[in-house]
Design a protein around this motif. Structure first.
Motif, mmCIF file in Angstrom:
data_model
loop_
_atom_site.group_PDB
_atom_site.id
_atom_site.type_symbol
_atom_site.label_atom_id
_atom_site.label_comp_id
_atom_site.label_asym_id
_atom_site.label_seq_id
_atom_site.Cartn_x
_atom_site.Cartn_y
_atom_site.Cartn_z
ATOM 1 N N TYR A 56 -4.895 2.308 8.641
ATOM 2 C CA TYR A 56 -4.765 0.885 8.978
ATOM 3 C C TYR A 56 -5.355 0.019 7.864
ATOM 4 O O TYR A 56 -4.769 -0.981 7.456
ATOM 5 C CB TYR A 56 -5.451 0.597 10.313
ATOM 6 N N ALA A 57 -6.511 0.434 7.351
ATOM 7 C CA ALA A 57 -7.173 -0.311 6.278
ATOM 8 C C ALA A 57 -6.295 -0.362 5.028
ATOM 9 O O ALA A 57 -6.115 -1.429 4.427
ATOM 10 C CB ALA A 57 -8.517 0.320 5.953
ATOM 11 N N LEU A 58 -5.740 0.771 4.634
ATOM 12 C CA LEU A 58 -4.876 0.810 3.453
ATOM 13 C C LEU A 58 -3.619 -0.034 3.658
ATOM 14 O O LEU A 58 -3.177 -0.732 2.739
ATOM 15 C CB LEU A 58 -4.497 2.256 3.114
ATOM 16 N N GLU A 59 -3.064 0.018 4.854
ATOM 17 C CA GLU A 59 -1.868 -0.787 5.145
ATOM 18 C C GLU A 59 -2.179 -2.278 5.092
ATOM 19 O O GLU A 59 -1.397 -3.067 4.560
ATOM 20 C CB GLU A 59 -1.300 -0.410 6.512
ATOM 21 N N GLU B 278 0.503 10.448 5.350
ATOM 22 C CA GLU B 278 0.617 8.994 5.499
ATOM 23 C C GLU B 278 -0.453 8.266 4.685
ATOM 24 O O GLU B 278 -0.191 7.215 4.102
ATOM 25 C CB GLU B 278 0.498 8.577 6.970
ATOM 26 N N LEU B 279 -1.657 8.831 4.644
ATOM 27 C CA LEU B 279 -2.747 8.228 3.875
ATOM 28 C C LEU B 279 -2.434 8.237 2.383
ATOM 29 O O LEU B 279 -2.638 7.242 1.691
ATOM 30 C CB LEU B 279 -4.060 8.957 4.155
ATOM 31 N N LYS B 280 -1.910 9.348 1.900
ATOM 32 C CA LYS B 280 -1.546 9.435 0.482
ATOM 33 C C LYS B 280 -0.430 8.446 0.159
ATOM 34 O O LYS B 280 -0.453 7.794 -0.884
ATOM 35 C CB LYS B 280 -1.129 10.858 0.118
ATOM 36 N N GLU B 281 0.543 8.336 1.042
ATOM 37 C CA GLU B 281 1.649 7.400 0.821
ATOM 38 C C GLU B 281 1.152 5.960 0.815
ATOM 39 O O GLU B 281 1.589 5.153 -0.011
ATOM 40 C CB GLU B 281 2.727 7.586 1.889
ATOM 41 N N ALA B 282 0.225 5.631 1.718
ATOM 42 C CA ALA B 282 -0.321 4.270 1.771
ATOM 43 C C ALA B 282 -1.095 3.955 0.493
ATOM 44 O O ALA B 282 -0.963 2.860 -0.067
ATOM 45 C CB ALA B 282 -1.211 4.103 2.997
ATOM 46 N N GLY B 283 -1.881 4.900 0.016
ATOM 47 C CA GLY B 283 -2.606 4.704 -1.234
ATOM 48 C C GLY B 283 -1.662 4.598 -2.415
ATOM 49 O O GLY B 283 -1.870 3.786 -3.329
ATOM 50 N N GLN B 284 -0.606 5.391 -2.390
ATOM 51 C CA GLN B 284 0.365 5.374 -3.489
ATOM 52 C C GLN B 284 1.105 4.039 -3.561
ATOM 53 O O GLN B 284 1.447 3.577 -4.649
ATOM 54 C CB GLN B 284 1.358 6.531 -3.345
ATOM 55 N N ARG B 285 1.347 3.402 -2.418
ATOM 56 C CA ARG B 285 2.009 2.088 -2.429
ATOM 57 C C ARG B 285 1.176 1.071 -3.223
ATOM 58 O O ARG B 285 1.724 0.241 -3.948
ATOM 59 C CB ARG B 285 2.259 1.585 -1.004
ATOM 60 N N ILE B 286 -0.138 1.160 -3.085
ATOM 61 C CA ILE B 286 -1.011 0.249 -3.830
ATOM 62 C C ILE B 286 -0.942 0.566 -5.322
ATOM 63 O O ILE B 286 -0.825 -0.337 -6.154
ATOM 64 C CB ILE B 286 -2.453 0.309 -3.283
ATOM 65 N N VAL B 287 -0.995 1.849 -5.667
ATOM 66 C CA VAL B 287 -0.875 2.254 -7.073
ATOM 67 C C VAL B 287 0.458 1.788 -7.641
ATOM 68 O O VAL B 287 0.513 1.223 -8.745
ATOM 69 C CB VAL B 287 -1.035 3.790 -7.219
#
Length: 187
Positions: free
Chosen positions: A61-64, A115-124
């Motif tokens: 949720y935080a990453l999103e 899902e966590l890796k994908e959320a972090g990757q969106r920021i990258v």
């Protein structure tokens, strides 16, 4: 035990968000979440599998939320202006949502890992797009992503911990360091 009417996984998550932002992510326990919802801890197991899952959901949720804010702020921008908007919004997110920000940094392993890796990757990926006008090689662009993250995460973390004791404007310090970083990329 039957699920309590009106209680669901999202309500449990939002209670965890409130506790994290008010008291820090370490204060998020099943007991603290249950108490804030007026239920006993075992009742939460009708909605989540345990504390690990709750912390994984909190991190996701935080990453999103972080991505949503920085993406909106940098929309239509690239280069210096885009990176500046990203950085200022990132710092503002950390200030306004300290527990969520902390949770985004402590990404749990195992549960929701994909899902966590994908959320972090969106920021990258967003930062990589913002860096395109600097015409860096892929490897150098990734180094720049790490450098920018180090700069703004370090700034946000030190600020949260009260680590800036000198009587200088935090905004001027952030501006100064971003300017140095961006000037380096331009060269």
């Amino acid at each position: 035990m039957a699920p309590r009417p009106g209680l669901d996984a999202n309500i449990v998550l939002m209670a965890a968000v409130e506790i994290a932002n008010r008291q820090g992510v370490q204060a998020v326990t099943l007991a603290s979440v249950a108490a804030s919802l007026g239920v006993r801890s075992p009742s939460l197991y009708n909605h989540i599998r345990g504390l690990e899952e709750l912390r994984a959901r909190l991190a996701l949720y935080a990453l999103e939320q972080l991505y949503s804010k920085v993406n909106e702020a940098a929309a239509g921008l690239r280069g210096r202006k885009g990176v500046e908007q990203f950085a200022y919004t990132y710092i503002r997110f950390a200030r306004e949502h300290p527990g969520l920000y902390e949770s985004a940094q402590l990404v749990p392993q195992g549960l929701n890992e994909k899902e966590l890796k994908e959320a972090g990757q969106r920021i990258v990926d967003l930062v990589l797009q913002l860096l395109e006008p600097f015409e860096l090689s892929r490897e150098d662009a990734l180094h720049a992503v790490r450098g920018l993250r180090s700069l703004i995460h370090g700034f946000a973390s030190l600020e949260q911990l009260g680590g800036f004791g000198l009587p200088l404007s935090l905004e001027k310090s952030l501006d100064f360091n971003l300017r140095i970083f961006l000037t380096g990329l331009e060269q």
